[in-house]
Motif scaffolding. Sequence first.
Motif, short mmCIF file in Angstrom:
data_model
loop_
_atom_site.label_atom_id
_atom_site.label_comp_id
_atom_site.label_asym_id
_atom_site.label_seq_id
_atom_site.Cartn_x
_atom_site.Cartn_y
_atom_site.Cartn_z
N HIS A 1 0.81 -1.21 0.00
CA HIS A 1 0.00 0.00 0.00
C HIS A 1 0.85 1.27 0.00
O HIS A 1 0.31 2.37 -0.09
CB HIS A 1 -0.94 0.00 1.21
N GLU A 2 2.18 1.14 0.12
CA GLU A 2 3.04 2.30 0.05
C GLU A 2 3.15 2.83 -1.39
O GLU A 2 3.53 3.98 -1.61
CB GLU A 2 4.43 1.96 0.58
N TYR A 3 2.83 1.99 -2.36
CA TYR A 3 2.87 2.39 -3.77
C TYR A 3 1.45 2.74 -4.20
O TYR A 3 0.67 1.87 -4.57
CB TYR A 3 3.43 1.26 -4.63
N ASP A 4 1.12 4.02 -4.12
CA ASP A 4 -0.25 4.43 -4.44
C ASP A 4 -0.33 5.35 -5.65
O ASP A 4 -1.41 5.76 -6.05
CB ASP A 4 -0.89 5.14 -3.25
N LEU A 5 0.83 5.66 -6.26
CA LEU A 5 0.83 6.54 -7.44
C LEU A 5 1.96 6.15 -8.37
O LEU A 5 3.10 6.00 -7.95
CB LEU A 5 0.98 8.01 -7.02
#
Length: 379
Positions: A6-10
């Motif tokens: 969830h740290e990669y959101d963009l």
Amino acid sequence: KAREAHEYDLVPGVRSYTRLRRRREAEMKRIMKYHIENTKSQRTVVVMCDDDTSEMLRKARTDILDPLDLTYDQAAFNGAWVPNINIIPQQHLHVTVASVWWWHTRRNNNRELTEETAARFRQALVMEFHHAFQIELERIVLLGGRTLVALWRCIGERKNKDGMIIYDRHGEETDPFIKLRRDIVKCFTDEETSGKQPLTYAHRKESFAKMQRNDTLTKDTPPPKVPPPGSAAERKHSIELKTPGMESGDGFIHTTLARLPLGCLSGKDIELDPIHRLCREATATYCGHRMVVSKFRFLETTGAGGESNPCVQPIFDETIDAPIRVDYTDAGIVENRDLHAAKNPERCSTIGAMPSAVERATVDGLFDAPSAVEENDDE
């Protein structure tokens, strides 16, 4: 790993169209590198998903990736571009067991080596009695914002006080998938386990060097040991480095569903929050789905299916069944498949007439009182 996902959101878009096309071309060359060279092959062992499981995973993948507005057109600028080869076809969905021989140059005796490798794998199954077992879907997650995978966990067996076998996550024995992977590695690298000379590139290379020196080939060549802290690192076998769960690799029991090329995904920014939310919804919907691991597929691939699909145009393909569990009784040996055997529907019907039921004469009135029978006769 689920929290890190969830740290990669963009995913930032590549504003220059020329740079975007150049990156996509480089990505395709990287994915198809081994197939383009056509000089190397990889040997791996997988478990194919059954029809119900593959259909479930396909549906989950379609629902999860729907917000991305996927496109397979390499010239597209606004849509999220994914190489068609990075979407694993439904009939090729699988669980990776072990990478028994990493990418290596094919030589004249390649077929003989592959057959010997497959035989060594069969030996690993039989020696340690790796019977069929079950795995259960734990979650579906987008790892690193890049790889959509289904993560599985093992279902072990235990006995209650009445002697009944129960299959759940509280099994009394070692995780059967971890044990299987460890035994495969031992059978290829440890002479004491296999009873034969280790079957690795390092041992074959050393044996070939001895033959060139006209030395007698002996079986006292141990595999390289783990170096103590602070010492120079020695060569490690690829089966130890590349098999999931061995050495420093993540020991996931996983099925790869899709791979997103983050460096050239789109010309505009792509939000991944909706993808993570849909992953959680799919997990809540399909978590607990179980699959039986009873057949293993040994493949040698040249990379025609890209990074995660060894099932495309393999040059060697063999399906190997797990050994059947047997019980020893006074009457002899009896096969015991437990919950893993296909059930006979004619012996398991609980509603309605059984298809093979035999119609017998009625027994109505057989147990009526004698007086009631006499009254019926007088009438």
